[in-house]
Structure formats: structure tokens, C-alpha cells
Scaffold this motif. Structure first.
Motif, PDB file in Angstrom:
ATOM      1  N   GLY A  38       5.540  -3.009  -8.539  1.00  0.00           N
ATOM      2  CA  GLY A  38       3.895  -2.696  -7.699  1.00  0.00           C
ATOM      3  C   GLY A  38       4.035  -1.547  -6.897  1.00  0.00           C
ATOM      4  O   GLY A  38       2.492  -1.103  -7.307  1.00  0.00           O
ATOM      5  N   LEU A  39       5.001  -0.634  -7.357  1.00  0.00           N
ATOM      6  CA  LEU A  39       4.159   0.734  -6.419  1.00  0.00           C
ATOM      7  C   LEU A  39       4.195   1.495  -7.910  1.00  0.00           C
ATOM      8  O   LEU A  39       2.689   2.489  -7.778  1.00  0.00           O
ATOM      9  CB  LEU A  39       5.592   1.091  -6.440  1.00  0.00           C
ATOM     10  CG  LEU A  39       6.416   0.366  -5.680  1.00  0.00           C
ATOM     11  CD1 LEU A  39       7.923   1.345  -5.448  1.00  0.00           C
ATOM     12  CD2 LEU A  39       5.563   0.906  -4.046  1.00  0.00           C
ATOM     13  N   LEU A  40       4.040   0.623  -8.783  1.00  0.00           N
ATOM     14  CA  LEU A  40       3.434   1.562 -10.748  1.00  0.00           C
ATOM     15  C   LEU A  40       1.390   1.060 -10.359  1.00  0.00           C
ATOM     16  O   LEU A  40       1.124   1.871 -10.394  1.00  0.00           O
ATOM     17  CB  LEU A  40       3.511   1.431 -11.655  1.00  0.00           C
ATOM     18  CG  LEU A  40       3.537   2.132 -12.625  1.00  0.00           C
ATOM     19  CD1 LEU A  40       3.495   3.264 -12.547  1.00  0.00           C
ATOM     20  CD2 LEU A  40       4.488   1.519 -13.946  1.00  0.00           C
ATOM     21  N   SER A  41       1.579  -0.185 -10.073  1.00  0.00           N
ATOM     22  CA  SER A  41       0.657  -0.989 -10.035  1.00  0.00           C
ATOM     23  C   SER A  41      -0.418  -0.586  -8.676  1.00  0.00           C
ATOM     24  O   SER A  41      -1.982   0.000 -10.028  1.00  0.00           O
ATOM     25  CB  SER A  41       0.386  -2.480 -10.279  1.00  0.00           C
ATOM     26  OG  SER A  41      -0.393  -2.599 -10.707  1.00  0.00           O
ATOM     27  N   VAL A  42      -0.275   0.028  -7.669  1.00  0.00           N
ATOM     28  CA  VAL A  42      -1.070   0.158  -7.164  1.00  0.00           C
ATOM     29  C   VAL A  42      -1.512   1.908  -7.713  1.00  0.00           C
ATOM     30  O   VAL A  42      -2.539   1.546  -6.918  1.00  0.00           O
ATOM     31  CB  VAL A  42      -0.364  -0.096  -5.439  1.00  0.00           C
ATOM     32  CG1 VAL A  42      -0.716  -1.450  -5.608  1.00  0.00           C
ATOM     33  CG2 VAL A  42       0.235   0.665  -5.052  1.00  0.00           C
ATOM     34  N   THR A  43      -0.901   2.260  -7.498  1.00  0.00           N
ATOM     35  CA  THR A  43      -0.828   4.141  -8.293  1.00  0.00           C
ATOM     36  C   THR A  43      -2.272   3.976  -9.353  1.00  0.00           C
ATOM     37  O   THR A  43      -2.492   5.316  -8.998  1.00  0.00           O
ATOM     38  CB  THR A  43       0.392   4.366  -8.711  1.00  0.00           C
ATOM     39  OG1 THR A  43       1.352   4.696  -6.866  1.00  0.00           O
ATOM     40  CG2 THR A  43       0.412   5.926  -8.925  1.00  0.00           C
ATOM     41  N   ALA A  44      -1.678   3.233 -10.256  1.00  0.00           N
ATOM     42  CA  ALA A  44      -2.373   3.190 -11.325  1.00  0.00           C
ATOM     43  C   ALA A  44      -3.938   3.261 -11.330  1.00  0.00           C
ATOM     44  O   ALA A  44      -5.255   3.390 -11.254  1.00  0.00           O
ATOM     45  CB  ALA A  44      -1.990   2.309 -12.542  1.00  0.00           C
ATOM     46  N   MET A  45      -3.806   2.218 -10.294  1.00  0.00           N
ATOM     47  CA  MET A  45      -5.299   1.235  -9.429  1.00  0.00           C
ATOM     48  C   MET A  45      -6.086   2.896  -8.779  1.00  0.00           C
ATOM     49  O   MET A  45      -7.180   2.957  -9.597  1.00  0.00           O
ATOM     50  CB  MET A  45      -5.314   0.311  -8.424  1.00  0.00           C
ATOM     51  CG  MET A  45      -6.337  -0.243  -8.065  1.00  0.00           C
ATOM     52  SD  MET A  45      -6.216  -1.682  -6.488  1.00  0.00           S
ATOM     53  CE  MET A  45      -7.945  -2.445  -5.875  1.00  0.00           C
ATOM     54  N   ALA A  70      -7.747  -5.953   0.068  1.00  0.00           N
ATOM     55  CA  ALA A  70      -7.107  -6.750  -0.245  1.00  0.00           C
ATOM     56  C   ALA A  70      -6.830  -7.354  -1.461  1.00  0.00           C
ATOM     57  O   ALA A  70      -5.297  -7.355  -1.801  1.00  0.00           O
ATOM     58  CB  ALA A  70      -8.104  -8.648   0.370  1.00  0.00           C
ATOM     59  N   LEU A  71      -7.308  -6.606  -2.193  1.00  0.00           N
ATOM     60  CA  LEU A  71      -7.375  -6.168  -3.974  1.00  0.00           C
ATOM     61  C   LEU A  71      -5.604  -5.371  -4.087  1.00  0.00           C
ATOM     62  O   LEU A  71      -4.901  -5.744  -5.484  1.00  0.00           O
ATOM     63  CB  LEU A  71      -8.491  -5.519  -4.253  1.00  0.00           C
ATOM     64  CG  LEU A  71      -9.407  -6.667  -4.520  1.00  0.00           C
ATOM     65  CD1 LEU A  71     -10.500  -6.499  -4.914  1.00  0.00           C
ATOM     66  CD2 LEU A  71      -9.647  -7.593  -5.727  1.00  0.00           C
ATOM     67  N   VAL A  72      -6.010  -3.797  -3.438  1.00  0.00           N
ATOM     68  CA  VAL A  72      -4.492  -3.484  -3.210  1.00  0.00           C
ATOM     69  C   VAL A  72      -3.135  -4.674  -2.913  1.00  0.00           C
ATOM     70  O   VAL A  72      -2.287  -5.040  -3.766  1.00  0.00           O
ATOM     71  CB  VAL A  72      -4.759  -2.404  -2.728  1.00  0.00           C
ATOM     72  CG1 VAL A  72      -3.103  -1.771  -2.042  1.00  0.00           C
ATOM     73  CG2 VAL A  72      -5.940  -1.327  -2.552  1.00  0.00           C
ATOM     74  N   LYS A 100     -11.262  -1.054 -12.475  1.00  0.00           N
ATOM     75  CA  LYS A 100     -11.953  -1.078 -12.600  1.00  0.00           C
ATOM     76  C   LYS A 100     -12.675  -2.621 -12.628  1.00  0.00           C
ATOM     77  O   LYS A 100     -14.242  -2.199 -12.279  1.00  0.00           O
ATOM     78  CB  LYS A 100     -11.846  -1.712 -14.484  1.00  0.00           C
ATOM     79  CG  LYS A 100     -11.633  -0.526 -15.408  1.00  0.00           C
ATOM     80  CD  LYS A 100     -12.538   0.748 -15.980  1.00  0.00           C
ATOM     81  CE  LYS A 100     -12.132   2.094 -15.833  1.00  0.00           C
ATOM     82  NZ  LYS A 100     -13.577   2.935 -16.128  1.00  0.00           N
ATOM     83  N   LEU A 101     -11.707  -3.474 -12.301  1.00  0.00           N
ATOM     84  CA  LEU A 101     -13.076  -4.159 -11.887  1.00  0.00           C
ATOM     85  C   LEU A 101     -13.325  -4.350 -10.209  1.00  0.00           C
ATOM     86  O   LEU A 101     -14.840  -4.433  -9.677  1.00  0.00           O
ATOM     87  CB  LEU A 101     -11.585  -6.013 -11.283  1.00  0.00           C
ATOM     88  CG  LEU A 101     -12.601  -6.739 -10.857  1.00  0.00           C
ATOM     89  CD1 LEU A 101     -13.532  -7.668 -11.367  1.00  0.00           C
ATOM     90  CD2 LEU A 101     -11.292  -7.912 -10.577  1.00  0.00           C
ATOM     91  N   THR A 102     -12.480  -3.886  -9.520  1.00  0.00           N
ATOM     92  CA  THR A 102     -12.809  -3.137  -8.821  1.00  0.00           C
ATOM     93  C   THR A 102     -14.727  -2.341  -7.897  1.00  0.00           C
ATOM     94  O   THR A 102     -14.773  -2.138  -7.313  1.00  0.00           O
ATOM     95  CB  THR A 102     -12.351  -1.971  -7.262  1.00  0.00           C
ATOM     96  OG1 THR A 102     -10.790  -2.947  -7.266  1.00  0.00           O
ATOM     97  CG2 THR A 102     -12.630  -1.737  -5.599  1.00  0.00           C
TER      98      THR A 102
END
Length: 641
Positions: free
Chosen positions: A253-260, A236-238, A214-216
Motif C-alpha cells: 500500500g505504501l507504493l500504491s499511495v505514492t504512485a497515486m 477516502a480514496l487514498v 487517474k480516476l480521481t
């Protein structure tokens, strides 16, 4: 080898070279990359570092403490790019099927896979549980190329794509859960504490990915980041999102970047396609390089550890675990049995499975679980078996089940006009699948009268993706009267079809040096070698020009055909076994023996009309001559009277 720059150069050549060969010969890329890595690593030992023992993994010895961070960063970017491909609108009518493939599908696959690893592969129950979690994943790095290669219909393709991308981080988290139980549980922590901490960490990781997405989106939408900085800022944000989640829980982190990635994909950012293209390019480079690194890290001892029990385990995973998982999980989902059968067979493993197995295999050995060393060769065995079998069978199986197009790659014509209607009708006569798209129902009338399939709507609209399967088309002809719209269509669909297969009519006849002309970077190839303008094509159509199809042979070779061809005629395309080759200003087609040539020629002379005209003139002359004596006689008679 101690020269890291040379090592990276060799890895790049092997990885990208395998990708190019896969594209050139229509083969699964991951198979060629795996073969290249095995030959360079265990067979030829190219990457062996000085001082490394004969049984030491060569890439770990070469990169040292940087080996795991390289793999981790690559997997994070790959999963983010996969999430960036997931648009919620694709799930119309498929939400239940995808949901059941994830839950309870993941739990069923985990249980059955762990049972197979314990009972057949001979792993201890602890290691079997961990490996069963890893085998849940069906990697997007291999699913998406397979879908592109097989030309699947949209429904099964969407099912496989969503399952592959969503299950990747879930499988990694299942492995984390088991690993935490094995390691932390041995140090006195209760099961309740471990489960609760993992659940909280997973929720926080997913929330962090959503927040970063959302921030991105807000930053890009409000212009806080300039266009040229958007791709590097996003990268960089990823990485920041990935590492912050990992600080909360290992591998979260794998779950986090997928959600992003999923959040960003559904935020309706104007530049989302540019970002996707940038990330896709990076992902191809990372997949190519990392898979070479992982396969080259194998040793001959690890390959020899694969025995008959390992082969039986692979067969069980292919023919029992996966089909049974999909059959049970999709009960009551409303999916047709053909789609369930196809999805139950297709489950290729990719780079995430290998990377996670490499990490946990070494960690388990360090914790005293000796059979953890078998995870890496078993994972590679699954990758080889699934990618080879599924890669070479998905197209025949999908066509046999009626879930993929049996036709040759079709032609999509954007822009209806009498000229494009005539061209589409001729292509249909040549048994080439063709569809004409336009936003005007009136302009589509001659196309409909020619009984050619049409699409009434804006080809660039998101809605089009849900009503039109672009996988059916291998060529695009932008033949509309609006030059800017033609260029936009060519630019927007270039990543999907490739610019080499997109042709744009010269709408106004301007030369590329004209200051009013669009930049060549925004256009496809120019339609027809003469680059004749659309107005001229319309004039020719109304003056009677027609399309002429000619088959070349030994008896009628290309040389004779060119002599017989009208000097003003245009060769539009040649059709051969490899597909269609359209003429363009950039490249003139060269017909060969065996080709079918389609040319646009001036109106042929009407032989009957010419003869009638000649006979009519002769008869009139004869009548005039015969009338002379009669007139003279009548004149003489009048004088006598």
C-alpha cells in the motif's frame, strides 16, 4: 492513563507545540517532537496504561489493537502527500541524476547498510538485511522542512526531494521482501515463488495507485465531485487504495499511495493547489501526532540497549555508507561534485523509517528473531543522529559550497511602475535583494534602467517555477494596477511565503465595505499603514516624492525621528537584524533604536533654488530702484533738449 481523549489531547499539544517552537526558533521540528515524546514516554511515563508492566511499550498498551492501524493510516497519508508534491516537469536536466540515486543507489545503500548492521551493530544477517532495506529511506517528512529552512538552490533541492519521496516506499518493500523470505521461506516456499509473487504484487500495487490517481483526476476535472467534497473524497480514496494494495501484498500500500499521489500531481487539475494545501495540513497533524506516539512508545530498556556498537554503526551509516552510496550511484550522471557532496551528506531519516522498524521489529521477535528488538532503538538513533546533524549543518554546508543563497531573504515585487521601480532601486541601495516581475517589457523599462533585477513573465505560470527560485524571497509586494491579479498572486503564493509576508497595494482606494472591493480572504496585507491607493502613489511619485533612509540611534531616537518626519510622510518599512518589517493597514510599524527606517516623503525643498529665488527678487528690486534716478535724469535731459 486510560482516558484516550486526554491522551490524544496531550499528544496534540506536544506535537503541534513542538512544530510551533521549531518555526519560532528555526529548529528541526522532528528533533523537538522526538525530545517531547521521549520526555512524556520513557522519562515521565505519562501514557502508562493501568495494568501495563514496567517493560511494556506504553502506547501499545494504551491503544491496544488500534496502535498499528493508527500508524499505518498516518504513514499512508504522509506518503501520498509526498507524492502529491512530485511534478515530473521538475526533472528537467535532473532525470538521470534522480534515476541513478534510485537505481542503482537503492541497491548500493541496501547492501552497504546491511553490511554495517551485520558487521558493526551485531545483528544477525537476516535481521541486518531487513534493517538495511529500511535504512534506504530518507523521509520527506524531514527532507522538505530542511529544504525550506536551508533555502537550497533548485537543483540539489529537487534531487533530495525526489529521492526522499521515491525511496520511502521502496525501502519498505525491501523490508517486506526480506521478511517474506524469513517467514514464508521457513514454511517451505521456494525463492522463485517468493520473488515472482512480490514482483507481481508490486506491479499491481503501482498500477492500482495509477488507476486511482487517474480516476480521481477525471472525476474532479469533469465536475463529478463538488468543490467542497473534493478533499474528503480524496482522503477516502487514498485509504481505499492503500488497503486494496495491502490485500495484494503486505506493505504494498505504501507504493500504491505514492504512485497515486504522483499521478494526481501530474494530471493538471485546476484545484490541485487547494488539495495540496489540505493534504499538507493533515500531514502536519499526522506527523506531529504519530511521531509523539512512536517516541513515547519507547521504554528505558530499549534505550539502554544502545551500546558502543550501535554508536559505531550510526557513525558508519553517516560517514561511510551514505557518501559512498551517492558517490558510486552518481558516476556518469553529470552532476557537479559540489551537489554530489551535499547530497552525499544529507540523508535524514523520518517517520516512515521509525514506523516500519516498529512494525517489523515486533514481527521478527514474534517469529523467533530476538535481535529484532534492536531495530526500534537503532531506527530512533538514526533519526536523532541524522536530523540533528543534517538539520544544523545543511545551511552552512550549502552556503559554503555555493548551493544556497548567502543573502538575506529578498523582496519580490510583482507589478512594474515608476513607483515600484523607485522603491526597488532604494531597496537595492540598502543591500536588500530585490526582483521586479511583470508581463510587460515596456513597464519593466524603468526598473532595468535602475539596474534592478527583473523577471519578464507571468509570476503565476508553472514555467516560472523552473526559471525563478522563489526560495530566495521572504517578502512579496503585489504592486500592480490590476487589483484582481494582485489578489490572485497573494492567494496563490501565500502557502509558499505566508500571508504575513505578503503585501498588496490598495489599487483603487476602495474601502473594505465597498461592494466592489475584493474579499479580505483573497488578499494579502494592505501595503502602507494609510492604505493609500496606487493612483495616489503614482501622483506622489510624479510630484517629486522620494524615499528617505534613516538610521536610529541613542543620539537620534525614534521619538525625535517622528517629530522631524513630515506629517504627510509614510513609513514604508524598518530593517533590523531579524529582517524587514513592512508597514500595513493592519499593523503600524514601531521603529526602535538600531533600526534603519525607510520612509516615503514629499519632495524636500530646494535650498539653493529658494536662495536664488530670494536673491533674484532682491536684485530685481535693487535694479528697479537704481533705474529710477537714471530714468528721471534721462527724462530731464529730453526736456532740456
Amino acid at each position: 492513563m486510560d482516558n484516550l481523549v486526554l491522551a490524544f489531547a496531550i499528544i496534540g499539544v506536544l506535537g503541534i507545540g513542538a512544530q510551533w517552537l521549531a518555526w519560532r526558533f528555526n529548529l528541526p521540528a522532528i528533533v523537538l517532537m522526538a525530545i517531547a515524546g521521549v520526555i512524556a514516554g520513557p522519562v515521565l511515563n505519562i501514557f502508562a496504561a493501568a495494568g501495563a508492566g514496567p517493560g511494556d511499550p506504553p502506547m501499545e498498551a494504551l491503544f491496544g489493537e488500534f496502535y498499528r492501524p493508527i500508524i499505518a493510516v498516518a504513514v499512508a497519508v504522509i506518503l501520498f502527500e509526498g507524492g502529491l508534491q512530485l511534478n515530473i516537469s521538475e526533472l528537467r536536466g535532473l532525470g538521470r541524476g534522480v534515476r541513478q540515486l534510485v537505481f542503482p543507489g537503492v541497491l548500493i545503500a541496501w547492501f552497504l547498510g546491511a553490511a554495517a548492521a551485520y558487521l558493526i551493530a551485531g545483528l544477525s544477517w537476516q535481521v541486518a538485511l531487513l534493517f538495511g532495506g529500511i535504512m534506504v529511506v530518507t523521509g520527506p517528512t524531514v527532507i522538505i522542512p530542511l529544504l525550506r529552512q536551508s533555502k537550497l538552490n533548485s537543483r540539489p533541492a529537487t534531487l533530495l526531494k525526489w529521492e526522499g519521496i521515491v525511496n520511502d516506499p521502496i525501502g519498505a518493500l525491501l523490508a517486506v521482501v526480506v521478511f517474506e523470505f524469513l517467514v514464508i521461506g521457513d514454511h517451505g516456499a521456494s525463492s522463485t515463488d517468493i520473488i515472482s509473487s512480490l514482483i507481481v504484487a508490486a506491479i499491481l500495487a503501482a498500477g492500482a495507485g495509477y488507476g486511482f490517481g487517474k480516476l480521481t483526476a477525471v472525476s474532479f476535472r469533469r465536475g463529478w465531485v463538488p468543490e467542497y467534497l473534493k478533499p474528503p473524497v480524496l482522503l477516502a480514496l487514498v485509504l481505499v487504495c492503500f488497503e486494496l494494495a495491502n490485500l495484494l501484498q503486505h506493505e504494498a500500500g505504501l507504493l500504491s499511495v505514492t504512485a497515486m499521489g504522483v499521478t494526481l500531481a501530474n494530471s493538471k487539475i485546476a484545484s490541485i493547489n487547494d488539495l495540496r494545501l489540505f493534504k499538507e495540513n493533515i500531514t502536519i497533524m499526522l506527523v506531529s501526532g504519530v511521531f509523539i506516539i512512536l517516541t513515547a512508545n519507547l521504554t528505558m530498556d530499549s534505550i539502554r540497549s544502545l551500546d558502543w556498537s550501535s554508536a559505531l554503526f550510526l557513525l558508519a551509516m553517516l560517514f561511510v555508507v551514505r557518501p559512498l552510496t551517492v558517490f558510486i550511484a552518481t558516476i556518469g550522471s553529470g552532476l557537479p561534485w559540489k551537489e554530489r557532496l551535499l547530497v552525499g551528506w544529507i540523508a535524514p531519516r523520518g517517520i516512515v523509517a521509525v514506523a516500519v522498524s516498529s512494525f517489523f521489529g515486533a514481527s521478527l521477535v514474534a517469529e523467533g528473531y530476538a535481535d529484532g528488538a534492536k531495530l526500534i532503538p537503532l531506527a530512533f538513533g538514526m533519526v536523532f543522529a541524522t536530523v540533528v546533524l543534517h538539520g544544523f549543518t545543511i545551511s552552512p554546508l550549502a552556503k559554503a559550497l555555493g548551493l544556497a543563497s548567502r543573502e538575506r531573504p529578498g523582496v519580490l515585487i510583482v507589478g512594474a511602475s515608476p513607483f515600484s521601480a523607485a522603491l526597488a532601486a532604494k531597496l537595492k541601495d540598502m543591500e536588500v535583494p530585490v526582483t521586479v516581475a511583470d508581463t510587460s517589457w515596456r513597464r519593466l523599462k524603468p526598473v532595468r534602467l535602475a539596474n534592478v533585477p527583473t523577471y519578464y513573465g507571468e509570476i503565476l505560470s508553472e514555467v516560472t517555477e523552473h526559471h525563478m527560485d522563489l526560495n530566495r524571497f521572504g517578502y512579496l509586494l503585489a504592486l500592480g494596477g490590476n487589483e484582481a491579479h494582485n489578489a490572485l498572486v497573494a492567494t496563490d503564493l501565500a502557502p509558499e511565503l505566508s500571508r504575513a509576508a505578503i503585501f498588496q497595494v490598495n489599487a483603487r482606494g476602495k474601502d473594505e465595505e465597498d461592494r466592489k472591493a475584493l474579499s479580505y480572504t483573497l488578499q494579502g496585507q494592505t501595503f502602507l499603514h494609510s492604505a493609500v491607493a496606487l493612483d495616489e502613489l503614482m501622483r506622489r511619485h510624479y510630484s517629486g516624492w522620494v524615499f528617505q533612509r534613516t538610521r536610529l540611534s541613542e543620539e537620534y531616537p525614534p521619538e525625535q525621528y517622528k517629530k522631524d518626519l513630515h506629517p504627510e510622510a509614510e513609513i514604508v518599512l524598518v530593517m533590523r537584524k531579524g529582517g524587514l518589517t513592512f508597514a500595513s493597514r493592519e499593523a503600524e510599524v514601531k521603529p526602535e533604536i538600531g533600526d534603519v527606517v525607510l520612509a516615503y516623503i514629499p519632495k524636500p525643498p530646494d535650498v539653493k533654488a529658494e536662495k536664488a529665488k530670494e536673491n533674484g527678487g532682491k536684485d530685481a528690486k535693487d535694479t528697479k530702484e537704481n533705474a529710477k534716478p537714471a530714468a528721471e535724469k534721462e527724462n530731464l535731459k529730453s526736456k532740456l533738449v
